[in-house]
Design a protein around this motif. Structure first.
Motif, PDB file in Angstrom:
ATOM      1  N   GLN A  66      -3.385   2.368   1.144  1.00  0.00           N
ATOM      2  CA  GLN A  66      -2.574   3.576   1.317  1.00  0.00           C
ATOM      3  C   GLN A  66      -1.116   3.300   0.982  1.00  0.00           C
ATOM      4  O   GLN A  66      -0.560   2.282   1.381  1.00  0.00           O
ATOM      5  CB  GLN A  66      -2.697   4.095   2.756  1.00  0.00           C
ATOM      6  N   SER A  67      -0.522   4.241   0.249  1.00  0.00           N
ATOM      7  CA  SER A  67       0.882   4.118  -0.143  1.00  0.00           C
ATOM      8  C   SER A  67       1.647   5.318   0.398  1.00  0.00           C
ATOM      9  O   SER A  67       1.063   6.348   0.700  1.00  0.00           O
ATOM     10  CB  SER A  67       0.985   4.056  -1.659  1.00  0.00           C
ATOM     11  N   ASN A  94      -3.849   5.451  -3.882  1.00  0.00           N
ATOM     12  CA  ASN A  94      -2.849   4.463  -4.283  1.00  0.00           C
ATOM     13  C   ASN A  94      -2.393   4.757  -5.720  1.00  0.00           C
ATOM     14  O   ASN A  94      -3.215   5.061  -6.581  1.00  0.00           O
ATOM     15  CB  ASN A  94      -3.470   3.061  -4.193  1.00  0.00           C
ATOM     16  N   ASN A 114      -9.456   0.794   3.380  1.00  0.00           N
ATOM     17  CA  ASN A 114      -8.201   0.033   3.363  1.00  0.00           C
ATOM     18  C   ASN A 114      -8.400  -1.374   3.913  1.00  0.00           C
ATOM     19  O   ASN A 114      -7.897  -2.346   3.347  1.00  0.00           O
ATOM     20  CB  ASN A 114      -7.125   0.759   4.178  1.00  0.00           C
ATOM     21  N   ALA A 159       3.939   1.148   3.025  1.00  0.00           N
ATOM     22  CA  ALA A 159       2.598   1.115   2.424  1.00  0.00           C
ATOM     23  C   ALA A 159       1.761   0.198   3.300  1.00  0.00           C
ATOM     24  O   ALA A 159       2.305  -0.690   3.974  1.00  0.00           O
ATOM     25  CB  ALA A 159       2.657   0.597   0.991  1.00  0.00           C
TER      26      ALA A 159
END
Length: 330
Positions: free
Chosen positions: A214-215, A116, A303, A92
């Motif tokens: 962001q995952s 997310n 992000n 992540a």
């Protein structure tokens, strides 16, 4: 290990016989390159696209023999990728940023979850529909996630001090027992557990309120990107095929997951529900336009902004879109 899916030596060794067999319609067997993909958690439909890619032979057809290494509480993703025992890992953005700050040579090369998965889960009697509803509420969560809650508050002009944090295990029980008013959790697990018990939880997805981290990001080292590019591209291609099959039939991905891991204690109905809830997190107008795993300059900027609120100073060169560009261009 060869640096390419199809080794030149293997091709030459096939010689005239190989050419003859090819002309007669048989396909000469090519030695597959062994690679490992380090997953970020224990087996579940969270990695359904990868399981499909493996079971349907997508990687084999691309010249790879892929080991899917499970993660878990005692199996961090980054060390095997740095050590080279895994060619690519699923991490992540915040974990990767922290590793890079410590000197790890990582780049994010693709992004599976476009949104997310962090959510605030509550019950209809005391709903949290928007961030402002958190004021005056008791929230159950791990204290380690305090910066996450603070970031959400900063992004939405919510008074952080008006929220009471109650340290809890990762479990729906404190909410069901009335010890807290809401929980910080993933959209795809604790709410699913509550639905399975016949409840109707309300989930507020933090990504809908500016929390952009962001995952399920794919990471690789600079060295692998430079020297094992063909293998990385083949690995990503297989993932993309697997996830596009997943999108076509999430229930089949759930069934495959349960079948592949008979000893993992997975329940089919739970996996089906999780599979369905994952779809809007992983597929978006961006992936529709550009392909699975894509990320934009705008998403990078969002992000960087959120990561700054988490105390992480990140530059755009943490991301490398060149492999995806190569894959989706062809």
């Amino acid at each position: 290990m060869t640096h390419h899916s199809f080794s030149r030596r293997g091709f030459l060794a096939a010689g005239a016989g190989g050419v003859l067999a090819a002309t007669m319609g048989a396909r000469p067997a090519l030695a597959a390159t062994d690679v490992a993909l380090q997953l970020s958690w224990l087996p579940s439909v969270q990695f359904g696209g990868s399981y499909i890619a493996q079971s349907r032979g997508y990687w084999r057809d691309l010249g790879l023999n892929v080991a899917l290494n499970p993660g878990g509480p005692n199996a961090p993703v980054e060390p095997p990728v740095v050590a080279g025992s895994a060619l690519m890992g699923i991490s992540a953005a915040d974990y990767t940023a922290a590793a890079v700050a410590q000197g790890a040579p990582f780049r994010i090369i693709a992004v599976a979850m476009q949104k997310n998965p962090f959510a605030i889960a509550s019950l209809p009697a005391k709903p949290v529909n928007v961030p402002k509803d958190l004021e005056g509420k008791k929230i159950g969560m791990a204290l380690a996630n305090t910066p996450v809650l603070k970031a959400l508050c900063s992004l939405n002009d919510v008074d952080f001090d008006a929220i009471e944090i109650v340290p809890t295990q990762y479990d729906a029980a404190p909410l069901l027992a009335g010890q807290v008013d809401c929980l910080l959790c993933w959209e795809t697990d604790l709410p699913v557990a509550m639905i399975m018990r016949g409840l109707k939880p309300i989930t507020m997805l933090m990504a809908d309120y500016g929390y952009a981290v962001q995952s399920q990001t794919y990471i690789a080292t600079d060295d692998s990107i430079a020297n094992r590019r063909a293998d990385l591209i083949a690995l990503l291609r297989g993932e993309i095929h697997g996830w596009s099959d997943y999108l076509a039939d999430p229930a089949a991905a759930a069934a495959l997951t349960v079948k592949m891991f008979p000893d993992a204690g997975l329940d089919l109905k739970t996996q089906e529900l999780q599979a369905a809830r994952q779809v809007p997190l992983m597929f978006s107008p961006v992936t529709e336009a550009h392909g699975f795993g894509w990320f934009t300059d705008d998403s990078i900027a969002a992000n960087i902004k959120t990561l700054a609120l988490l105390g992480q100073d990140v530059s755009p060169d943490l991301w490398d879109r060149s492999l995806l560009e190569e894959i989706h261009a062809s």
